[in-house]
Design a protein around this motif. Structure first.
Motif, PDB file in Angstrom:
ATOM      1  N   GLY A  45      36.614  45.903  19.211  1.00 27.95           N
ATOM      2  CA  GLY A  45      37.009  46.753  20.332  1.00 27.95           C
ATOM      3  C   GLY A  45      35.862  47.459  21.021  1.00 27.95           C
ATOM      4  O   GLY A  45      36.076  48.143  22.023  1.00 27.95           O
ATOM      5  N   LYS A  56      32.572  48.123  23.360  1.00 26.93           N
ATOM      6  CA  LYS A  56      31.984  47.592  24.592  1.00 26.93           C
ATOM      7  C   LYS A  56      30.471  47.630  24.417  1.00 26.93           C
ATOM      8  O   LYS A  56      29.877  48.698  24.313  1.00 26.93           O
ATOM      9  CB  LYS A  56      32.406  48.427  25.802  1.00 26.93           C
ATOM     10  CG  LYS A  56      31.771  47.989  27.117  1.00 26.93           C
ATOM     11  CD  LYS A  56      32.214  48.898  28.262  1.00 26.93           C
ATOM     12  CE  LYS A  56      31.521  48.530  29.563  1.00 26.93           C
ATOM     13  NZ  LYS A  56      31.921  49.428  30.677  1.00 26.93           N
ATOM     14  N   LYS A  72      37.803  49.438  37.217  1.00 27.90           N
ATOM     15  CA  LYS A  72      39.025  49.965  36.578  1.00 27.90           C
ATOM     16  C   LYS A  72      39.821  48.822  35.944  1.00 27.90           C
ATOM     17  O   LYS A  72      40.313  48.939  34.820  1.00 27.90           O
ATOM     18  CB  LYS A  72      39.888  50.688  37.618  1.00 27.90           C
ATOM     19  CG  LYS A  72      39.303  52.032  38.067  1.00 27.90           C
ATOM     20  CD  LYS A  72      40.205  52.663  39.115  1.00 27.90           C
ATOM     21  CE  LYS A  72      39.595  53.992  39.608  1.00 27.90           C
ATOM     22  NZ  LYS A  72      40.416  54.576  40.704  1.00 27.90           N
ATOM     23  N   ASP A 103      37.980  47.672  32.925  1.00 25.82           N
ATOM     24  CA  ASP A 103      38.134  48.627  31.826  1.00 25.82           C
ATOM     25  C   ASP A 103      39.481  48.434  31.136  1.00 25.82           C
ATOM     26  O   ASP A 103      39.582  48.496  29.903  1.00 25.82           O
ATOM     27  CB  ASP A 103      38.017  50.068  32.349  1.00 25.82           C
ATOM     28  CG  ASP A 103      36.584  50.414  32.740  1.00 25.82           C
ATOM     29  OD1 ASP A 103      35.667  49.702  32.282  1.00 25.82           O
ATOM     30  OD2 ASP A 103      36.390  51.380  33.495  1.00 25.82           O
ATOM     31  N   HIS A 104      40.507  48.196  31.960  1.00 24.22           N
ATOM     32  CA  HIS A 104      41.844  47.941  31.415  1.00 24.22           C
ATOM     33  C   HIS A 104      41.836  46.647  30.593  1.00 24.22           C
ATOM     34  O   HIS A 104      42.413  46.574  29.508  1.00 24.22           O
ATOM     35  CB  HIS A 104      42.854  47.840  32.565  1.00 24.22           C
ATOM     36  CG  HIS A 104      44.224  47.427  32.109  1.00 24.22           C
ATOM     37  ND1 HIS A 104      45.064  48.287  31.415  1.00 24.22           N
ATOM     38  CD2 HIS A 104      44.897  46.257  32.216  1.00 24.22           C
ATOM     39  CE1 HIS A 104      46.185  47.648  31.125  1.00 24.22           C
ATOM     40  NE2 HIS A 104      46.109  46.414  31.618  1.00 24.22           N
ATOM     41  N   HIS A 119      39.941  47.024  27.263  1.00 27.82           N
ATOM     42  CA  HIS A 119      40.505  47.974  26.289  1.00 27.82           C
ATOM     43  C   HIS A 119      41.013  47.240  25.042  1.00 27.82           C
ATOM     44  O   HIS A 119      41.829  46.326  25.123  1.00 27.82           O
ATOM     45  CB  HIS A 119      41.662  48.760  26.928  1.00 27.82           C
ATOM     46  CG  HIS A 119      42.255  49.764  25.988  1.00 27.82           C
ATOM     47  ND1 HIS A 119      41.593  50.915  25.606  1.00 27.82           N
ATOM     48  CD2 HIS A 119      43.454  49.791  25.335  1.00 27.82           C
ATOM     49  CE1 HIS A 119      42.350  51.593  24.761  1.00 27.82           C
ATOM     50  NE2 HIS A 119      43.489  50.925  24.589  1.00 27.82           N
ATOM     51  N   GLY A 120      40.484  47.620  23.896  1.00 26.70           N
ATOM     52  CA  GLY A 120      40.904  47.017  22.639  1.00 26.70           C
ATOM     53  C   GLY A 120      40.260  45.680  22.349  1.00 26.70           C
ATOM     54  O   GLY A 120      40.561  45.046  21.343  1.00 26.70           O
ATOM     55  N   ARG A 121      39.364  45.226  23.239  1.00 25.26           N
ATOM     56  CA  ARG A 121      38.687  43.945  23.042  1.00 25.26           C
ATOM     57  C   ARG A 121      37.193  44.180  22.881  1.00 25.26           C
ATOM     58  O   ARG A 121      36.608  45.005  23.566  1.00 25.26           O
ATOM     59  CB  ARG A 121      38.899  43.016  24.241  1.00 25.26           C
ATOM     60  CG  ARG A 121      40.310  42.488  24.391  1.00 25.26           C
ATOM     61  CD  ARG A 121      40.354  41.497  25.560  1.00 25.26           C
ATOM     62  NE  ARG A 121      41.654  40.859  25.651  1.00 25.26           N
ATOM     63  CZ  ARG A 121      42.677  41.374  26.328  1.00 25.26           C
ATOM     64  NH1 ARG A 121      42.546  42.520  26.966  1.00 25.26           N
ATOM     65  NH2 ARG A 121      43.835  40.734  26.359  1.00 25.26           N
ATOM     66  N   ASP A 149      30.028  51.655  24.421  1.00 26.25           N
ATOM     67  CA  ASP A 149      29.943  52.205  23.064  1.00 26.25           C
ATOM     68  C   ASP A 149      28.544  52.020  22.485  1.00 26.25           C
ATOM     69  O   ASP A 149      28.057  52.854  21.729  1.00 26.25           O
ATOM     70  CB  ASP A 149      30.970  51.509  22.151  1.00 26.25           C
ATOM     71  CG  ASP A 149      32.387  51.747  22.645  1.00 26.25           C
ATOM     72  OD1 ASP A 149      32.782  52.914  22.758  1.00 26.25           O
ATOM     73  OD2 ASP A 149      33.091  50.756  22.932  1.00 26.25           O
TER      74      ASP A 149
END
Length: 628
Positions: free
Chosen positions: A409, A411, A560, A563-564, A567-569, A585
């Motif tokens: 998850g 980035k 955006k 980012d969606h 998310h979680g990937r 991250d």
């Protein structure tokens, strides 16, 4: 563009120009194989499965040629009978007449022979067409399968034009030779042997006259061909320069106008064009002399044959019809020799083409897939580089002892100057290249223990260079996932902010993108590739400066959506604009193939190192404070 490249491009733009003879190719430089015998033997192995058909082709070619060879002698008998009847009538022989029944039977026999010759020629071509196309089909299939097994470094080291030329032009050259030149070669050899036999059966003396004139034709032809070949080489070289210049001028048309170089461009074109005219005129003129000189020598031969034949007729050694038949054979005699010489050149070129194709087939392939591959059924996205070393050349390592740990998850942004190894890192992750040592693990499984297709299926990619094919916008988005519904395609387009511009197009989602998709803007192309990635819904993502081709406002909207999507990937983002990765991250700062700094945006700025310098080079001091 270098001159070699210009010439190389010109070569690929002339696939139809084969080597040959005369104004039809005599004197043209012939491409030669490095290993003629070895390549020929290998090419023959592709024909072995069809040896039955090839024997049938050989037999039908012989029968067809024999029927056409005996026809002139039979026709000569009709001429003799007509002459004898006419002479008897002129002499006043009682009851003398021309035997039209005999002549009619001869004509019917000739019609039958010509029909049989044509029928066997048809059968021969029909069988050979099948053999040639099946052989080339198998060869094309091998090349296609081989290209799919070749590593990325093969394509990186060669131009697209060169690979396409080998896979298309060279294979087509083999196809044409198998279908046409092979049967022509058989026919020419049989015709040559048959004509010599028939001439000898009529008159050994006249045959000797024809054979004696032959070396004169060869000497004249060879000397002219040698001279014209030099001019043809010059013509091809200059043509390559001209094609390269024209291509450069048209592709860089705007730049030429911006810098006011139109006059210089035209002057350069005229200079090269003048050289091409000079070389082309000389080449065509010199090679054009071959046919008149050959005709002159042949006509002298015909005169000598006619004189000798006349003397022999007066001595009743041969009949008048035999002279007619012999002159026909004498005219046929030089044709198969010329054809054989032409075919020899064509075969030289074909073997060179086959050699180029076999070079592809002999290239080192990707490392074989593991015999018992492991499959990740529920991917989490845990990625780890353990002591990874890699170099495009064995003795020149670009990456040494790289260690990276990426949690599910996260980035991950990869930044650094040009040539730092950012794209190389992604290529290793996807197994486009094999690492020299170390391990790359996904969910604690070594990527070398997985099938490449399974590994690459875990990732979705959006690259800086867009790739769209000639079809509808709907098909291009649906390429991301097989069997996607209309609703899913539209949802993906909406998420990528592409739905609005698609609906403003006259045909909407049915709009056909032309070659290179030049009927939509660069930014719109990028939106479609992002929609494709969103539709694919992969466990992990790779984004190579995916928003670089869109305006600032669209970039914010796409960001955006991305980012969606992320998310979680686990996501790997190659970034040149550092503003787009401040929320990453983990940022990996690369230089000369090494990760020299790690951390998030705030931590790296505080360090005041390489990343801080990169960031400062893109933003003002106020921008840094606001960002921090």
């Amino acid at each position: 563009m270098s001159q070699d490249n210009k010439n190389h491009k010109a070569e690929h733009r002339q696939p139809g120009r084969g080597p040959g003879f005369g104004p039809h190719g005599m004197g043209m430089p012939v491409q030669k194989a490095k290993d003629f015998k070895g390549t020929l033997k290998r090419l023959i192995t592709y024909l072995i499965p069809y040896k039955g058909q090839l024997i049938a082709v050989f037999i039908t070619a012989i029968i067809s040629t024999v029927f056409s060879i005996v026809s002139p002698k039979i026709m000569g008998k009709a001429t003799t009978k007509l002459f004898e009847g006419l002479m008897m009538k002129l002499k006043g022989v009682p009851g003398a007449k021309i035997d039209f029944d005999y002549i009619g039977n001869i004509i019917l026999l000739l019609i039958g022979l010509y029909l049989l010759s044509a029928a066997f020629a048809y059968v021969q071509q029909y069988i050979m067409a099948g053999v040639a196309q099946k052989t080339v089909y198998n060869l094309r299939k091998e090349v296609e399968e081989k290209l799919n097994r070749l590593p990325l470094k093969y394509f990186d080291a060669r131009t697209h034009g060169e690979i396409l030329s080998r896979a298309v032009n060279d294979v087509d050259n083999i196809s044409t030779t198998l279908q046409q030149s092979l049967t022509q070669l058989i026919t020419s050899v049989v015709t040559l042997i048959g004509v010599i036999v028939m001439m000898l059966s009529i008159s050994p003396l006249m045959t000797l006259i024809v054979v004696v004139t032959l070396p004169l034709s060869f000497i004249a032809t060879a000397s002219i061909a040698k001279k014209s070949q030099r001019y043809f080489k010059g013509q091809q070289k200059t043509l390559g320069q001209l094609n390269g210049h024209v291509e450069e001028m048209y592709t860089g048309h705007k730049i030429i106008k911006v810098f006011g170089r139109e006059k210089k461009s035209i002057e350069e074109f005229e200079e090269i064009n003048e050289k091409l005219y000079d070389a082309g005129w000389k080449a065509q003129f010199v090679s054009g002399m071959i046919m008149p000189i050959m005709s002159f020598i042949n006509n002298i031969g015909y005169v000598l044959v006619s004189v000798a034949g006349g003397i022999l007729v007066t001595k009743k050694a041969i009949e008048i019809g035999d002279i007619q038949a012999f002159i026909q054979y004498a005219r046929q005699f030089s044709q198969p020799i010329t054809q054989t010489a032409q075919i020899a050149n064509v075969i030289q070129s074909t073997i060179a083409s086959a050699e180029r194709v076999f070079e592809i087939l002999d290239e080192s392939e990707e490392v074989l897939e593991t015999a018992s591959p492991k499959v990740i059924t529920a991917p989490k996205g845990d990625v780890e580089f353990k002591h990874v070393s890699f170099g495009y050349k064995e003795d020149d390592l670009l990456i040494e002892d790289m260690n990276i740990s990426v949690k599910p998850g996260q980035k991950i942004a990869i930044v650094g100057p040009t040539g730092a190894g950012k794209t190389t890192l992604i290529n290793l992750l996807m197994r486009f290249y094999e690492i020299n040592s170390g391990q790359i693990l996904i969910d604690e499984i070594d990527t070398r223990e997985m099938r490449r297709a399974d590994l690459r299926g875990l990732f979705g990619m959006v690259l800086q260079d867009t790739w769209l094919f000639n079809s509808t916008i709907r098909d291009n988005i649906a390429y991301g996932r097989e069997g996607a519904t209309e609703e899913e395609i539209i949802t993906a387009a909406q998420a990528a902010n592409a739905d609005h511009f698609i609906r403003t197009l006259p045909e909407g989602y049915d709009t056909i993108l032309n070659e290179e998709a030049s009927n939509i803007s660069q930014g719109q192309k990028q939106l479609l590739t992002i929609a494709r990635a969103i539709l694919a819904n992969p466990p992990m993502l790779i984004l190579d400066e995916a928003t670089s081709s869109v305006d600032t406002r669209t970039e914010v909207q796409i960001q955006k959506a991305m980012d969606h999507l992320m998310h979680g990937r686990t996501s790997f983002v190659i970034a040149h604009r550092l503003s787009t990765i401040r929320d990453a991250d983990l940022i990996l700062v690369m230089n000369h193939g090494k990760v020299i700094e790690k951390g998030n945006h705030q931590e790296l700025l505080k360090q005041g190192g390489f990343y801080a310098d990169l960031y400062n080079s893109q933003f003002t001091g106020g921008g840094i404070k606001n960002a921090g």
